[in-house]
Structure formats: C-alpha cells, structure tokens
Design an enzyme around this catalytic site. Structure first.
Site, PDB file in Angstrom:
ATOM      1  N   PRO A 229     -10.631  32.850 -19.767  1.00 48.85           N
ATOM      2  CA  PRO A 229     -11.088  31.543 -20.710  1.00 48.85           C
ATOM      3  C   PRO A 229      -9.387  30.820 -20.471  1.00 48.85           C
ATOM      4  O   PRO A 229      -8.360  31.280 -20.643  1.00 48.85           O
ATOM      5  CB  PRO A 229     -11.343  31.984 -21.829  1.00 48.85           C
ATOM      6  CG  PRO A 229     -10.809  33.400 -21.994  1.00 48.85           C
ATOM      7  CD  PRO A 229     -11.066  33.976 -20.824  1.00 48.85           C
ATOM      8  N   HIS A 230      -9.576  29.636 -20.087  1.00 47.57           N
ATOM      9  CA  HIS A 230      -8.317  28.742 -20.119  1.00 47.57           C
ATOM     10  C   HIS A 230      -8.478  27.186 -20.551  1.00 47.57           C
ATOM     11  O   HIS A 230      -9.643  26.730 -20.406  1.00 47.57           O
ATOM     12  CB  HIS A 230      -7.836  28.698 -18.689  1.00 47.57           C
ATOM     13  CG  HIS A 230      -8.438  28.502 -17.592  1.00 47.57           C
ATOM     14  ND1 HIS A 230      -9.585  29.207 -17.241  1.00 47.57           N
ATOM     15  CD2 HIS A 230      -8.817  27.184 -17.007  1.00 47.57           C
ATOM     16  CE1 HIS A 230     -10.545  28.502 -16.197  1.00 47.57           C
ATOM     17  NE2 HIS A 230      -9.724  27.247 -16.031  1.00 47.57           N
ATOM     18  N   ALA A 231      -7.565  26.641 -20.657  1.00 46.28           N
ATOM     19  CA  ALA A 231      -7.747  25.117 -21.016  1.00 46.28           C
ATOM     20  C   ALA A 231      -6.203  24.571 -21.060  1.00 46.28           C
ATOM     21  O   ALA A 231      -5.172  25.115 -21.395  1.00 46.28           O
ATOM     22  CB  ALA A 231      -8.158  24.974 -22.460  1.00 46.28           C
TER      23      ALA A 231
END
Length: 154
Positions: free
Chosen positions: A69-71
């Site tokens: 998960p990344h942002a």
C-alpha cells in the site's frame, strides 16, 4: 536507490514483526499507526484517506505474497517505508489471488513523486527474488529486516 537510503526511509521503529490484522483496511491502519507512532505523520486522517484512495484505483497486492500500500500525501513531511509480516496473510486482492504475508507501506510527501516511484520500483524489484522474501520471513529483529533490504537493494 542507494542501500544507505534504507536507514532514512525505513528506520527500525518503522518495522513491526508482530502479526498485523488480517483484514486489508485494518492492516493498512496498523502500519499507518506504526509510522504515526514514530512521529512521521502530520495528519493521520489525511494519510489514511490517501492510502484508501490509492487502494480504490488498483490493487497494491503485487503477487508472490507481497502487498505494498502506498500514497503521496501532504499528511506526511518525510518519506517513510514501514514493514510488517503476517503469518495468516492479508487479502490485498493481488493479481495471483494469493494473500500478502510481507506488507510494506510507502508514504511520501506530495512533492516527492520521483522518490515515490524510485522507492516503489526498487522495492518491487528486490522483492521478486525468492531469497529476499525468504530472508524477510526468517528475520528475527527489525535490524535484520533492514539488513536484508540493504543487501537486496545494493
């Protein structure tokens, strides 16, 4: 990416060897709290919203038992990579339909798009190697995890 970047991006306080929740959203919150507890999140709700928004775009389950998960978000002020591993696995809706047992969370400031892509690319490449994944499963301390990642990204 320089292996020495691991100390800056993924200090030992961002590495949890405790089993995270097995539900995707709860696992994301768990890792976000690891980053927040290390004082690296300025706005938890904003960071969480950015992570969830990214999850809606396309899966962050990359296969081979890996979730990333990344942002990019202004809710943090410096790039951070958190890690946990799950005995039971977390359903990140990966392309191979396998649960994620190794979960990395990448958070970078909105202005850090080049670094975001460099970290994601380097991490993804290194995790495709069976021996790297095995070493992460075998790691007994956060320092061991750091060492594996430094070697993998060298």
């Amino acid at each position: 990416m320089d292996p020495n970047d691991i100390d800056r991006l993924m200090p030992t306080e961002l590495i949890s060897l405790n089993d995270p929740p097995t539900e995707k959203e709860a696992c994301i919150e768990y890792l976000l709290d690891v980053v927040a507890d290390a004082g690296r999140v300025d706005d938890r709700d904003g960071a969480l919203a950015a992570l969830y928004q990214r999850e809606e775009e396309t899966t962050t389950g990359v296969g081979k038992g890996i979730g990333i998960p990344h942002a990019k978000t202004d809710a943090i002020s410096r790039p951070s990579v958190a890690f946990t591993r799950s005995e039971a696995g977390v359903d990140f809706e990966s392309m191979d339909d396998e649960p994620a047992h190794l979960v990395f969370m990448i958070l970078v400031p909105e202005s850090g798009s080049d670094e975001h892509l460099a970290v994601l690319s380097s991490l993804s490449r290194s995790l495709m190697h069976d021996e790297v994944r095995e070493a992460l499963y075998d790691a007994e301390t956060p320092a061991d995890v750091q060492s594996v990642m430094k070697e993998a990204m060298a």
